[in-house]
Design a protein around this motif. Structure first.
Motif, mmCIF file in Angstrom:
data_model
loop_
_atom_site.group_PDB
_atom_site.id
_atom_site.type_symbol
_atom_site.label_atom_id
_atom_site.label_comp_id
_atom_site.label_asym_id
_atom_site.label_seq_id
_atom_site.Cartn_x
_atom_site.Cartn_y
_atom_site.Cartn_z
ATOM 1 N N LEU A 60 0.830 -1.202 0.000
ATOM 2 C CA LEU A 60 0.000 0.000 0.000
ATOM 3 C C LEU A 60 0.865 1.252 0.000
ATOM 4 C CD1 LEU A 60 -2.803 1.268 0.140
ATOM 5 C CD2 LEU A 60 -2.739 1.003 2.615
ATOM 6 N N SER A 61 1.923 1.253 0.790
ATOM 7 C CA SER A 61 2.823 2.403 0.844
ATOM 8 C C SER A 61 3.447 2.684 -0.512
ATOM 9 C CB SER A 61 3.928 2.170 1.879
ATOM 10 O OG SER A 61 3.416 2.168 3.177
ATOM 11 N N VAL A 62 3.847 1.621 -1.207
ATOM 12 C CA VAL A 62 4.484 1.789 -2.513
ATOM 13 C C VAL A 62 3.475 2.264 -3.549
ATOM 14 C CG1 VAL A 62 5.694 0.603 -4.384
ATOM 15 C CG2 VAL A 62 6.260 0.082 -2.002
ATOM 16 N N MET A 63 2.321 1.614 -3.598
ATOM 17 C CA MET A 63 1.339 1.956 -4.624
ATOM 18 C C MET A 63 0.753 3.338 -4.422
ATOM 19 S SD MET A 63 -0.606 -1.660 -5.284
ATOM 20 C CE MET A 63 0.310 -3.088 -5.897
ATOM 21 N N ASP A 64 0.799 3.832 -3.209
ATOM 22 C CA ASP A 64 0.301 5.178 -2.933
ATOM 23 C C ASP A 64 1.087 6.240 -3.684
ATOM 24 O OD1 ASP A 64 -1.249 7.184 -1.597
ATOM 25 O OD2 ASP A 64 0.415 7.490 -0.211
ATOM 26 N N VAL A 65 2.337 5.960 -4.012
ATOM 27 C CA VAL A 65 3.198 6.972 -4.635
ATOM 28 C C VAL A 65 3.807 6.482 -5.949
ATOM 29 C CG1 VAL A 65 3.760 8.096 -2.444
ATOM 30 C CG2 VAL A 65 5.178 6.201 -3.224
ATOM 31 N N CYS A 66 3.226 5.448 -6.544
ATOM 32 C CA CYS A 66 3.899 4.812 -7.682
ATOM 33 C C CYS A 66 3.919 5.671 -8.937
ATOM 34 C CB CYS A 66 3.291 3.442 -7.963
ATOM 35 S SG CYS A 66 1.540 3.462 -8.421
ATOM 36 N N GLY A 67 3.113 6.720 -9.008
ATOM 37 C CA GLY A 67 3.178 7.595 -10.166
ATOM 38 C C GLY A 67 4.468 8.397 -10.234
ATOM 39 N N ALA A 68 5.050 8.727 -9.077
ATOM 40 C CA ALA A 68 6.239 9.580 -9.044
ATOM 41 C C ALA A 68 7.453 8.946 -9.728
ATOM 42 C CB ALA A 68 6.568 9.961 -7.604
ATOM 43 N N PRO A 69 7.855 7.721 -9.379
ATOM 44 C CA PRO A 69 9.023 7.153 -10.047
ATOM 45 C C PRO A 69 8.795 6.899 -11.529
ATOM 46 C CG PRO A 69 7.971 5.513 -8.650
ATOM 47 C CD PRO A 69 7.357 6.837 -8.312
ATOM 48 N N ALA A 70 7.576 6.538 -11.906
ATOM 49 C CA ALA A 70 7.313 6.261 -13.326
ATOM 50 C C ALA A 70 7.471 7.517 -14.172
ATOM 51 C CB ALA A 70 5.919 5.665 -13.490
ATOM 52 N N PRO B 238 1.112 4.611 -17.420
ATOM 53 C CA PRO B 238 0.889 3.181 -17.693
ATOM 54 C C PRO B 238 2.014 2.321 -17.129
ATOM 55 C CG PRO B 238 0.350 4.479 -19.629
ATOM 56 C CD PRO B 238 0.954 5.428 -18.640
ATOM 57 N N GLY B 239 1.650 1.275 -16.393
ATOM 58 C CA GLY B 239 2.640 0.361 -15.818
ATOM 59 C C GLY B 239 3.295 0.858 -14.555
ATOM 60 N N HIS B 240 2.746 1.926 -13.950
ATOM 61 C CA HIS B 240 3.431 2.558 -12.827
ATOM 62 C C HIS B 240 3.518 1.670 -11.587
ATOM 63 C CE1 HIS B 240 -0.725 3.150 -12.041
ATOM 64 N NE2 HIS B 240 -0.679 4.270 -11.344
ATOM 65 N N ALA B 241 2.487 0.884 -11.304
ATOM 66 C CA ALA B 241 2.516 0.048 -10.105
ATOM 67 C C ALA B 241 3.571 -1.041 -10.221
ATOM 68 C CB ALA B 241 1.139 -0.565 -9.866
ATOM 69 N N ALA B 242 3.606 -1.721 -11.365
ATOM 70 C CA ALA B 242 4.598 -2.790 -11.564
ATOM 71 C C ALA B 242 6.008 -2.230 -11.511
ATOM 72 C CB ALA B 242 4.344 -3.490 -12.899
ATOM 73 N N TYR B 243 6.215 -1.031 -12.081
ATOM 74 C CA TYR B 243 7.541 -0.418 -12.078
ATOM 75 C C TYR B 243 7.990 -0.083 -10.657
ATOM 76 C CZ TYR B 243 11.332 2.825 -13.213
ATOM 77 O OH TYR B 243 12.550 3.456 -13.290
ATOM 78 N N ALA B 244 7.090 0.487 -9.865
ATOM 79 C CA ALA B 244 7.447 0.829 -8.485
ATOM 80 C C ALA B 244 7.772 -0.420 -7.679
ATOM 81 C CB ALA B 244 6.310 1.608 -7.829
ATOM 82 N N MET B 245 6.998 -1.488 -7.869
ATOM 83 C CA MET B 245 7.269 -2.739 -7.158
ATOM 84 C C MET B 245 8.614 -3.326 -7.574
ATOM 85 S SD MET B 245 5.062 -3.433 -4.912
ATOM 86 C CE MET B 245 3.388 -3.045 -4.398
ATOM 87 N N GLU B 246 8.944 -3.184 -8.842
ATOM 88 C CA GLU B 246 10.238 -3.662 -9.320
ATOM 89 C C GLU B 246 11.382 -2.908 -8.648
ATOM 90 O OE1 GLU B 246 12.803 -3.764 -13.508
ATOM 91 O OE2 GLU B 246 10.669 -3.273 -13.533
ATOM 92 N N LEU B 247 11.230 -1.580 -8.522
ATOM 93 C CA LEU B 247 12.250 -0.790 -7.837
ATOM 94 C C LEU B 247 12.395 -1.217 -6.382
ATOM 95 C CD1 LEU B 247 11.467 2.813 -9.163
ATOM 96 C CD2 LEU B 247 13.457 1.411 -9.747
ATOM 97 N N LEU B 248 11.271 -1.450 -5.715
ATOM 98 C CA LEU B 248 11.303 -1.865 -4.315
ATOM 99 C C LEU B 248 12.057 -3.182 -4.153
ATOM 100 C CD1 LEU B 248 10.013 -1.269 -1.386
ATOM 101 C CD2 LEU B 248 8.407 -3.068 -2.032
#
Length: 355
Positions: A175-185, A331-341
């Motif tokens: 939840l913490s990651v997905m809350d901000v996943c637009g920023a890194p993408a 597009p793809g922002h959640a998967a990208y943020a999880m990959e970074l984590l």
């Protein structure tokens, strides 16, 4: 559960849930219809946890702090009042909300979201446009953290976005990651544009030790930044960011002080080609603009940003900078943020410290 018999026609944007006298989108509405019955393209989620956005929570915390002591009961009561009166969680002062985690309990026959009953999901849209009902009085929350244990339900529209939570991660971490996943993408996209032109940009992230800031630093480095500078407000955060190893240089300054911010960035190797603003306090627009080189880019990811202050400030400084508003969706922002984590131990350590 039977479909609504209301005469309003269902709309994938959720217009049929707006109760205002004038026609506005759900995010701009004062009140939403939060009934549990579904229109054909909707999904109902049994809510397990809310994540209030940082700007909203800080405002509520400040409002209910007296003589240095925060009243968690006061914060909790105000959140309950907002949701009950508006049919959604939208802080009237900041205009922002957050997101949620829950389990899908019913799917309308025409839903395009690809979700199934039993899926555990995080919504990737704001609570400011999500019909919400809280049924437990937030009895499991002390009012002192952004993450809010909750029992209730929420409604997703045909154009909503939700991601199934990975099985290998703590739901609170997801939840913490997905809350901000637009920023890194978006940071990765902009840095990639510079790299494609043969440039290796200097990237400054204001609020680099925070959730969106740490992910943005990792994304900038991965996408071709030549130099990364993390800007933090005090020595304790500098130590955290140094330990995480996400920035080439860590600088300390109050982001609300434009001259101090500019000077700190210059001393760290600036000005920036790209400045990413990830702090949750107002008044950082001028310093971000001053810290950015002519022809550079400023990305505002804070809900505390005044976009009129940014536009007029750049004009008043005769600053030739491109300014972008991070809208939270790439597009793809959640998967990208999880990959970074998963790939960056420094990012994960900072997130886990904040849980």
């Amino acid at each position: 559960m039977s479909l609504p018999t209301d005469v309003r026609t269902g709309d994938p944007t959720g217009l049929h849930r707006v109760l205002d006298d004038r026609l506005v989108l759900p995010q701009a509405a004062q009140r939403l219809d939060a009934r549990a019955d579904l229109w054909p393209d909707e999904v109902r989620v049994r809510v397990e946890r809310l994540n209030l956005d940082a700007a909203s929570f800080r405002q509520l915390e400040r409002k209910h702090t007296k003589y240095g002591e925060t009243s968690g009961d006061g914060v909790r009561a105000e959140v309950l009042d907002i949701v009950a009166s508006r049919g959604k969680m939208q802080n009237p002062e900041t205009g922002s909300g957050g997101m949620l985690v829950g389990t899908v309990e019913e799917v309308g026959p025409e839903s395009p979201l690809g979700l199934a009953v039993g899926d555990r999901v995080a919504t990737l849209i704001s609570l400011t446009l999500t019909p919400l009902v809280i049924e437990d009085g937030l009895s499991g929350w002390d009012g002192r953290s952004e993450q809010v244990p909750c029992d209730g339900y929420a409604i997703l529209f045909g154009r909503s976005i939700a991601a199934v939570i990975p099985d290998d991660l703590d739901p609170a971490l997801s939840l913490s990651v997905m809350d901000v996943c637009g920023a890194p993408a978006l940071t990765a996209r902009v840095v990639g544009e510079y790299a494609a032109r043969g440039q290796d940009p200097t990237v400054v992230v204001i609020g680099g030790a925070g959730k969106s800031g740490s992910l943005s630093l990792a994304a900038a480095r991965r996408s071709g930044a030549g130099r990364t500078i993390g800007l933090v407000p005090h020595d304790a955060e500098r130590d955290l960011l140094d330990e995480a190893g996400l920035a080439d240089v860590v600088a300390v300054a109050d982001a609300r002080d434009p001259i101090a911010l500019r000077d700190a960035v210059t001393a760290a190797g600036g000005p920036a080609d790209i400045t990413v603003v990830c702090v949750d306090v107002p008044g950082c627009e001028g310093g971000a603009i001053l810290s950015t080189d002519e022809g550079g880019t400023v990305i505002f990811f804070s809900m505390a940003t005044s976009f009129s202050a940014a536009a007029l400030g750049a004009e008043g400084l005769a600053a030739d900078v491109r300014m972008l508003v991070g809208n939270g969706y790439v597009p793809g922002h959640a998967a990208y943020a999880m990959e970074l984590l998963r790939a960056d131990a420094g990012v994960r350590s900072l997130f886990e410290r904040r849980l």
